[in-house]
Design an enzyme around this catalytic site. Structure first.
Site, mmCIF file in Angstrom:
data_model
loop_
_atom_site.group_PDB
_atom_site.id
_atom_site.type_symbol
_atom_site.label_atom_id
_atom_site.label_comp_id
_atom_site.label_asym_id
_atom_site.label_seq_id
_atom_site.Cartn_x
_atom_site.Cartn_y
_atom_site.Cartn_z
ATOM 1 N N GLU A 114 0.817 -1.225 0.000
ATOM 2 C CA GLU A 114 0.000 0.000 0.000
ATOM 3 C C GLU A 114 0.847 1.270 0.000
ATOM 4 O OE1 GLU A 114 -3.687 1.953 2.547
ATOM 5 O OE2 GLU A 114 -2.322 0.549 3.514
ATOM 6 N N ASP A 115 1.944 1.291 0.761
ATOM 7 C CA ASP A 115 2.653 2.547 1.018
ATOM 8 C C ASP A 115 4.041 2.645 0.394
ATOM 9 O OD1 ASP A 115 0.492 3.366 2.510
ATOM 10 O OD2 ASP A 115 1.316 2.654 4.408
#
Length: 712
Positions: A76-77
């Site tokens: 996700e990051d």
């Protein structure tokens, strides 16, 4: 920050067969991916995944779960991808990391309806692999432990979300220690003054009475030694939020509150549990109504223990929980005990519940919910309530939430029994249906043929299953009446615009309104969920006068150069309002296609010819011709009625050709000029609703084998 070696050592302490190399590789991969990222506190971001992994080692979880914790934010990051994680750490870890990512993206703080849908998504994520929610809970726990670094409004939002969703979920899964810590951390943010007052009173109480926990623990150990029973005794004061909640529920001040201390006695086997119970009841006076036997009647998450409340030193009430070591492991880890290791092997704890069966049972209990609100109601009833066990006269036991009534008991036996219920006997005595059932009571349901659920039962029932069944029965009872009323309302609404509410018209309206069938449409019309005007407008929308200047037909497309002209591709005949793309041709201007036109397949490698275009906003003139094929019955006046339908909606027929003539039908092609795609849909809907029109469809030349130049 815990090093890779220290983390691997933590896992090795309970699982000597751990793949230390893979855990170390995941550690360094996560460290690299999160390099340069920082938390709100200013600490390196990777400290968070390490802390989450460390929390999961306390539950003695498997390697895949620990590695997932280290990598749970990478997809996700960071620049990490699913494919890369799968290549490096295997498909099991990649699926888990992806599951946590999807779970993180579910926004759980919203309106009731959306929250219900989010609960559905949450349970779906859990059912795919239960370990996803274990990582997410550990993630939330560490975030709550470090919440002070967030903005004040963010602290409140996360705390409410934790109190409403994550803490009850942890409790429902049997992870009571996590529930209590999550609640207390959220309580600290949401009501710091209330929490501080509880702590101050505790300090005052300790000064007045000394270390009560140590004294009672010593007394219990002495009594057990005297009886020759080997067991460990642990005591603790309950968490501030737990005490605060009891004060609110019982409407009592701190000084009048009992059982603020809890004690656990952990022994060798089940027989010792009951022997210890006898020793404690002989030494201290038991409090009536406060004994629960979760050994003979375990909770659905596998929890087993004996609970009793006794009057201890100086008359202070204390709660005592008695369980074996295996029961204690499940009590600490809950459903997660299924994944735990002990003595280097996956735990074979006989009390651990299979997570797949547990989630399936949860989902099954919500399966009867008709809509979002019912589902959310069922979820909250399941997650927020304690349980009572009641018996039928034959000795069958049924598990119900605290506060359940005979109505709930009847529906727990069978929906048919619930529908036919006219009364109940509790322990042989006739009681009102709104009576709250207590643990261990025997309940007999009195039924009568012809009985149907009453609307007042909705205020009595407490379980999601009962409320859903009652609501559904009430709907079915009213359905016939609503259908008859809806048919009359539809007739009147159509007559007001000079039309008839034919079966074909109502079927078409139901289809376009996504209501399934005509009866559903009429029932909703009769119950005022929709209006007759709405039904009519779907088939015969009022002609709205176009206000303002019409868009210049020569400049209807935005994105062309000043010297460029355009023409519509005859293969797809795009209309204003549809997504389009331009294809440039030397000396021939630009040909515009609908974005889904199959002719574009042949031009996919000629990107230099593609031009990003869109239609001009505003009203267009009705000059954009589109071809339709219609099949109509061969009866007098049918063709004229088709033309009238089109004309009434201010669309012009530019050409009409008969393709096939049979004794019972005509098949023809019609070229119709429209303003835009909405105009086309209005005409199509009206034609489709006419009982003499068997079929009508838009014609496109979508043969990908045809030459694109032929269309240009």
């Amino acid at each position: 920050m815990i090093s890779a070696a220290d983390l691997a050592a933590l896992v090795r302490s309970y699982n000597p067969h751990t793949n230390e190399a893979l855990i170390t590789a995941a550690y360094h991969y996560g460290l690299k991916m999160h390099e340069g990222q920082f938390r709100h506190s200013g600490e390196p971001y990777f400290m968070h995944p390490i802390a989450v992994a460390a929390i999961l080692t306390e539950q003695r979880l498997d390697d895949a779960t620990i590695i997932t914790a280290l990598l749970h934010d990478t997809i996700e990051d960071t620049d990490a991808s699913y494919a890369e994680v799968e290549t490096l750490f295997g498909s099991e870890v990649a699926e888990l990391v992806d599951g946590v990512t999807k779970l993180t993206n579910i926004q759980l703080t919203s309106t009731e309806t959306k929250q219900a849908e989010n609960f559905r998504k949450l349970f779906m994520a859990m059912s795919k692999d239960f370990r996803v929610i274990l990582v997410k809970l550990a993630d939330r726990l560490h975030n709550m432990r470090t919440i002070k670094s967030m903005r004040a409004e963010k602290q409140v939002q996360k705390s409410r979300e934790t109190m409403d969703i994550y803490a009850p979920l942890a409790g429902r899964m049997g992870m009571q220690w996590m529930r209590e810590e999550l609640e207390d951390l959220a309580f600290k943010v949401l009501n710091p003054d209330g929490r501080a007052s509880i702590i101050r009173r505790f300090i005052t109480l300790q000064k007045e009475s000394g270390d009560v926990i140590q004294k009672i623990t010593t007394d219990m150990r002495a009594e057990l030694d005297r009886a020759g029973i080997k067991a460990d005794v642990f005591g603790r004061a309950k968490k501030p939020f737990s005490i605060w909640r009891k004060m609110q529920e019982k409407e009592q001040g701190f000084s009048r509150l009992s059982d603020i201390y809890g004690f656990r006695v952990i022994c060798k086997d089940e027989a010792d549990c009951y022997r210890i119970l006898g020793v404690i009841h002989q030494r201290w006076r038991s409090i009536p109504g406060r004994f629960k036997d979760y050994i003979s009647q375990p909770k659905s998450n596998g929890y087993r223990s004996l609970h009793t409340t006794v009057s201890g030193r100086d008359g202070k009430r204390v709660e005592v929980q008695i369980r074996t070591r295996q029961m204690h492991d499940v009590a600490e880890a809950g459903v997660a005990a299924h994944w735990s290791y002990r003595d280097g092997v996956r735990s074979e704890n006989p009390f651990a519940v299979d997570p797949v069966q547990w989630v399936a049972g949860m989902n099954e209990s919500f399966a009867n919910a008709m809509d979002h609100d019912e589902f959310l109601e069922a979820v909250k009833l399941e997650m927020y309530s304690d349980q009572v066990f009641c018996f039928t006269p034959k000795g069958d036991v049924f598990k119900l939430p605290r506060g359940a009534t005979p109505i709930d008991f009847a529906y727990a036996i069978h929906t048919r029994i619930g529908h036919a219920c006219v009364g109940a006997k509790v322990d042989g005595i006739r009681v009102p249906l709104w009576t709250r059932l207590k643990n261990g009571q025997s309940v007999e349901i009195v039924t009568a043929e012809g009985q149907v659920p009453e609307a007042t039962w909705m205020d009595i029932a407490q379980t999601g299953k009962a409320r859903s069944a009652i609501r559904r029965a009430l709907r079915e009872e009213d359905r016939e009446r609503y259908i008859k009323l809806g048919a009359e309302l539809a007739r009147v609404a159509f007559e007001q615009v000079g039309k008839k509410a034919t079966d074909k018209a109502l079927i078409t309206a139901a289809k376009h309104m996504a209501l399934g069938d005509t009866d559903t449409l009429l029932a909703q019309l009769g119950s005022a969920e929709i209006t007759g005007r709405q039904v009519v407008e779907v088939l015969h929308p009022e002609l709205v006068a176009i206000e303002g200047d019409l868009v210049d037909a020569d400049r209807a497309v935005v994105g062309l150069k000043a010297d460029q002209t355009f023409k519509r591709a005859p293969c797809c005949s795009p209309l204003p309002g549809e997504r389009i793309v331009g294809i440039s041709n030397r000396g021939e201007g630009v040909v515009i296609h609908a974005i889904d036109c199959m002719r574009l397949v042949h031009l996919s490698n000629e990107s230099d010819r593609w031009i990003d275009l869109h239609w001009h906003d505003g009203p267009h003139p009705a000059i954009y011709s589109t071809t339709f094929e219609a099949t109509i019955t061969n009866d007098a006046g049918v063709l004229g009625r088709v033309c009238t339908i089109i004309g009434e909606r201010q669309a012009n027929i530019s050409d009409l050709r008969f393709e096939d003539r049979k004794p019972d039908f005509y098949r023809l092609k019609i070229d119709i000029d429209f303003r835009d795609v909405s105009h086309m849909h209005a005409v199509l809907t009206a034609l489709d609703s006419d009982s003499n029109v068997a079929q009508v469809m838009r014609i496109r030349t979508d043969d990908p084998a045809a030459s694109p130049q032929a269309a240009e």
